[in-house]
Scaffold this motif. Structure first.
Motif, short mmCIF file in Angstrom:
data_model
loop_
_atom_site.label_atom_id
_atom_site.label_comp_id
_atom_site.label_asym_id
_atom_site.label_seq_id
_atom_site.Cartn_x
_atom_site.Cartn_y
_atom_site.Cartn_z
N UNK A 188 58.29 58.84 115.69
CA UNK A 188 59.65 58.44 114.54
C UNK A 188 60.82 59.12 114.66
N UNK A 189 61.30 60.11 115.20
CA UNK A 189 62.57 60.89 115.73
C UNK A 189 62.67 60.77 116.96
N UNK A 190 64.51 60.58 117.57
CA UNK A 190 64.27 61.42 118.93
C UNK A 190 64.48 62.78 119.28
N UNK A 191 64.37 63.66 117.63
CA UNK A 191 64.32 65.24 118.15
C UNK A 191 63.66 65.52 117.36
N UNK A 233 63.81 71.12 106.29
CA UNK A 233 63.63 71.10 107.31
C UNK A 233 64.35 71.51 108.08
N UNK A 234 63.87 71.61 109.40
CA UNK A 234 64.28 72.45 110.75
C UNK A 234 64.38 71.79 111.97
N UNK A 235 65.18 71.38 112.59
CA UNK A 235 65.66 70.56 113.28
C UNK A 235 65.76 71.08 115.10
N UNK A 236 65.60 70.72 116.35
CA UNK A 236 66.60 71.08 117.57
C UNK A 236 66.57 69.64 118.20
N UNK A 237 68.00 69.39 118.12
CA UNK A 237 68.09 68.50 119.29
C UNK A 237 69.29 68.88 120.19
N UNK A 238 68.56 68.15 121.64
CA UNK A 238 68.75 66.98 121.17
C UNK A 238 67.08 66.76 121.28
N UNK A 254 70.44 69.96 130.82
CA UNK A 254 69.53 69.04 130.67
C UNK A 254 69.46 67.63 129.30
N UNK A 255 70.28 68.48 128.41
CA UNK A 255 71.08 67.68 127.09
C UNK A 255 71.68 66.49 127.99
N UNK A 256 72.19 66.12 128.93
CA UNK A 256 72.66 65.21 129.04
C UNK A 256 74.22 65.10 128.15
N UNK A 257 74.61 65.99 127.99
CA UNK A 257 75.71 65.60 127.16
C UNK A 257 75.93 65.14 124.99
N UNK A 258 74.57 65.69 125.38
CA UNK A 258 74.07 64.54 123.50
C UNK A 258 74.52 66.33 123.29
N UNK A 259 74.95 65.84 121.81
CA UNK A 259 74.57 67.54 120.74
C UNK A 259 73.95 68.50 121.12
N UNK A 260 73.55 69.81 121.31
CA UNK A 260 72.68 70.27 121.54
C UNK A 260 72.87 72.00 120.50
N UNK A 261 71.70 71.50 119.54
CA UNK A 261 71.59 72.70 118.37
C UNK A 261 70.83 72.33 117.22
N UNK A 262 70.76 73.52 116.83
CA UNK A 262 69.40 73.60 115.02
C UNK A 262 70.17 73.22 114.11
N UNK A 263 69.53 72.25 113.21
CA UNK A 263 70.51 71.69 111.92
C UNK A 263 69.39 71.81 111.01
N UNK A 264 69.73 72.60 109.87
CA UNK A 264 68.69 73.36 108.95
C UNK A 264 69.23 72.61 107.17
N UNK A 265 68.46 72.03 106.62
CA UNK A 265 68.79 71.70 105.30
C UNK A 265 67.53 71.93 104.36
N UNK A 266 67.85 71.37 103.11
CA UNK A 266 67.11 71.34 102.38
C UNK A 266 66.54 69.74 101.33
N UNK A 267 65.35 69.95 101.40
CA UNK A 267 65.45 68.20 100.82
C UNK A 267 64.00 68.15 99.18
N UNK A 268 64.77 67.50 98.60
CA UNK A 268 63.96 67.15 97.50
C UNK A 268 63.60 65.73 97.29
#
Length: 723
Positions: A188-191, A233-238, A254-268
């Motif tokens: 359900x997600x692309x990352x 929530x911890x994500x690696x893009x792409x 390999x990322x092909x110009x898409x943004x590359x990095x980790x995103x973190x956030x808290x979810x309620x």
């Protein structure tokens, strides 16, 4: 505090399109923030001291994601990157972004969001307020998002810590990212992503990113005082790469110009309609050193709001327990009530003076809950009371096994009365089934086990039902309870009868039960104490010992033990050969819990007798140095250095009295052959005391070289008076 607001031309890639945007720069005492002028997203954080650029890829910057389900569209997300921010206002300590409505490609809704970033002390703090005038319930709020992270210095030298009670849930986010830790994984997600629930897998609400070589890290924590189920929530893009040898991150090519990095956030998960939801703060703090520094940051915040530093009661002072099951869920009677005093006497001869009784109640262990009355197959209620009295007369403490939030689904009690309090699923009154068989092969393999389900003590009527039985047990002579399975809190509860929101049902209900039980039980027995199979930090004001096994060679992470030196837990010897777990009990300052032959026998049975004799020696040594080894500060391996073979491990304990310089080191040989080890204590020389099982204490001089037999340990203690 002076805050500067500057406009700079720049570019940003949103989820939908590439656009030219104004970058708003907000200068605070701690950090310079860069915000996308069109949607308000945080796209840059330059920390001033220590100097660090936290966000390396601004295209992954975000503020929040909200879900407002529509009929037929549960995943109706509103992402900050797709909004037009109404106002970006400087404040004396930061910035406030206001969104007067939210939009996506399906609709515009009248949700108003106020998103605040402020410098407070040494932290940047993020908070969110969402006004929802609609009759649709907000199901998710992710905020405090820090996107576009690429590590500190060399990415491959960057480590991460998401602490569980004894493990690091994500040690290599910046080199060996491994997502898919929930539900449908990454479907359900692309990352790639993983989520970690607090309370639940996480006993504390913080993580840390650090580079030990650079001596730099940053702490990221949910410091919201509200008790509810939350997720990190911890994500690696792409994307991440599977079956990679060293580095699962894609290369820029390999990322092909898409943004590359980790995103973190808290979810309620608030499920709020016709009202306002507020959350925060989420804290970000850059620091020197590694995760140990972050641990102190979290503990400093914790101590401002929760009180656990209290004199240890009898249960916290107990070095060792025995645990025994009287009957199991397949009706096998192992022991009867009248046998308990003899079993307790067997334990006492080895210095074990807490006796945990399991499977004493209706249905046996893990069946019949919550019918917490003596099982008639084991004897009469009078025989049960007499057994507890006889155990106490020996100088042994009877500790009764029970539960809070579980009920056997096969009982008439559940069908006729308790089912109305069950934890319901999102789409139907689905039950979460749990079971542990014991008495037959088919039950142990899971084919014929008895099942129980979660029932929420947030319902006052159910809590009263439990409390009446608990207090009867105290009147019968229980000196404490071991409340099992209480760490199973990370569930949303959609029971329509609940007096609280779905995210508060289990964590608040269980904590309210503990809070209510202690004073009521102590009105009957002032010495009543609680142990529990729980390592949720907000439960520590109520429980003295956590119930756990820890059969591994090493604790993968000692962060919880280090953050809360008051806390201890059981470590089990279930088999006669469990010598190394007992050594680890000394190494980590845990309570030795013998459950001979998997909870079936006396500690004095022939095969277990050598293990019990060894534990009696460990008890002797720890009592001699208990101010350090049991009531001191577990200092991980900091403050000393031990050189030895690959099977040698060590730990360091210091006094919790800041005026004391006393220190002890536990040196363990987990291997099958004798080992020699050399100990140095940082900045200390002179005489020390060396203690070991079955040996008299001896004096030595630092640095000290010690020979440790296979599967044995030695203790080195340095007192200030030794100088």
């Amino acid at each position: 505090m002076i805050v500067a607001l500057v406009l700079v031309a720049g570019s940003r890639v949103s989820a939908a399109q590439t656009r030219t945007a104004q970058i708003r720069t907000v200068d605070t005492a701690l950090a310079t923030l860069r915000l996308d002028g069109e949607n308000g997203d945080l796209i840059g954080v330059h920390w001033k001291s220590p100097d660090l650029e936290v966000i390396a890829e601004p295209r992954l910057g975000e503020n929040f994601r909200l879900v407002l389900p529509q009929p037929g569209n549960e995943g109706n997300y509103f992402n900050s990157r797709d909004q037009s921010v109404s106002k970006i206002e400087p404040t004396p300590d930061g910035v406030l972004c206001t969104y007067d409505s939210l939009t996506n490609n399906r609709e515009t809704v009248a949700l108003k969001v106020r998103y605040r970033i402020r410098a407070a002390g040494e932290q940047l703090q993020f908070s969110i307020e969402v006004d929802n005038p609609t009759d649709r319930k907000i199901s998710e709020v992710m905020y405090g998002i820090i996107g576009g992270q690429r590590g500190i210095g060399d990415r491959l030298d960057t480590e991460s810590l998401i602490p569980s009670w004894s493990t690091n849930l994500a040690p290599n986010l910046f080199s060996r990212f491994n997502g898919g830790g929930y539900g449908g994984g990454n479907l359900g997600i692309r990352y790639d992503a993983g989520t970690f629930t607090y309370p639940g897998a996480m006993p504390m609400g913080w993580m840390d990113v650090y580079n030990a070589k650079a001596g730099l890290g940053y702490y990221y924590a949910n410091q919201d005082l509200e008790t509810r189920v939350m997720s990190l929530e911890v994500e690696l893009h792409p994307f991440s790469k599977s079956a990679s040898v060293r580095d699962s991150w894609p290369t820029p090519a390999e990322a092909g110009g898409e943004p590359l990095g980790i995103t973190i956030g808290w979810v309620n998960f608030p499920y709020v309609s016709h009202g306002t939801f507020t959350a925060g703060p989420v804290a970000l703090q850059v620091h020197g050193g590694d995760w140990h520094v972050a641990s102190h940051i979290y503990r400093s915040w914790y101590d401002q709001h929760f009180a656990i530093d209290r004199p240890p009661d009898w249960l916290r002072k107990e070095n060792a327990w025995q645990s025994i099951i009287l009957s199991n869920s397949e009706d096998v009677v192992v022991h009867r009530f009248n046998e308990l005093p003899k079993l307790a006497a067997d334990a006492k001869q080895y210095g074990i003076t807490t006796f945990e009784i399991l499977g004493w109640d209706m249905g046996g262990i893990d069946r019949g809950y919550p019918q917490y009355r003596p099982n008639p197959h084991l004897g009469t209620p009078e025989e049960f009371k007499k057994a507890l009295a006889d155990i106490r007369a020996l100088g042994v403490h009877p500790l009764i096994f029970s539960n809070i939030q579980f009920a056997d689904t096969a009982t008439p009690l559940f069908r006729d009365k308790l089912q109305q309090y069950a934890v319901d699923g999102r789409w139907a009154p689905d039950l979460s089934l749990h079971g542990w068989g014991e008495g037959t092969i088919s039950a142990r393999s899971g084919m014929t086990r008895s099942y129980m389900t979660l029932v929420s003590p947030a319902h006052p009527e159910f809590r009263q039902f439990l409390m009446a039985q608990y207090l009867d047990l105290v009147r019968d002579g229980a000196e404490g309870f071991q409340l099992d399975k209480t760490n199973d809190l990370g569930w949303l509860d959609f029971n329509p009868r609940l007096p609280v929101s779905p995210d508060k049902s289990l964590p608040q209900g269980v904590l309210e039960t503990l809070k209510e039980l202690l004073p009521a039980a102590r009105a009957i027995n002032p010495n009543f104490s609680l142990a529990s199979e729980m390592w949720f930090d907000r439960a520590l004001p109520y429980i003295d010992v956590s119930y756990m096994r820890m059969g591994e060679i090493d604790m993968d992470s000692t962060a919880f033990r280090y953050t809360f030196p008051e806390w201890t837990a059981t470590i089990f010897g279930e088999s006669p050969g469990d010598i190394n777990p007992m050594n680890n009990g000394m190494r980590y300052g845990f309570v030795w819990d013998l459950a001979p032959r998997h909870y079936n026998d006396s500690v004095d049975e022939p095969l277990t007798r050598p293990l019990a004799q060894y534990v009696s020696e460990l008890i002797r040594i720890r009592k001699e140095f208990q101010d350090l080894l049991f009531f001191g500060r577990f200092n991980d391996t900091m403050g000393a250095n031990v050189q030895g073979g690959p099977d040698v491990r060590y730990s360091v304990f210091k006094s919790r009295d800041p005026r004391s310089t006393d220190v002890a080191s536990v040196i363990v040989n987990l291997g099958d052959a004798p080992e020699s080890a050399t100990l140095n204590i940082d900045g200390v020389s002179g005489d020390v005391t060396v203690a070991a099982p079955d040996q008299p204490d001896r004096r030595a001089t630092l640095p000290v070289r010690i020979s440790v037999p296979a599967h044995r340990l030695a203790i080195v203690v340095k007192r200030a008076s030794d100088n």
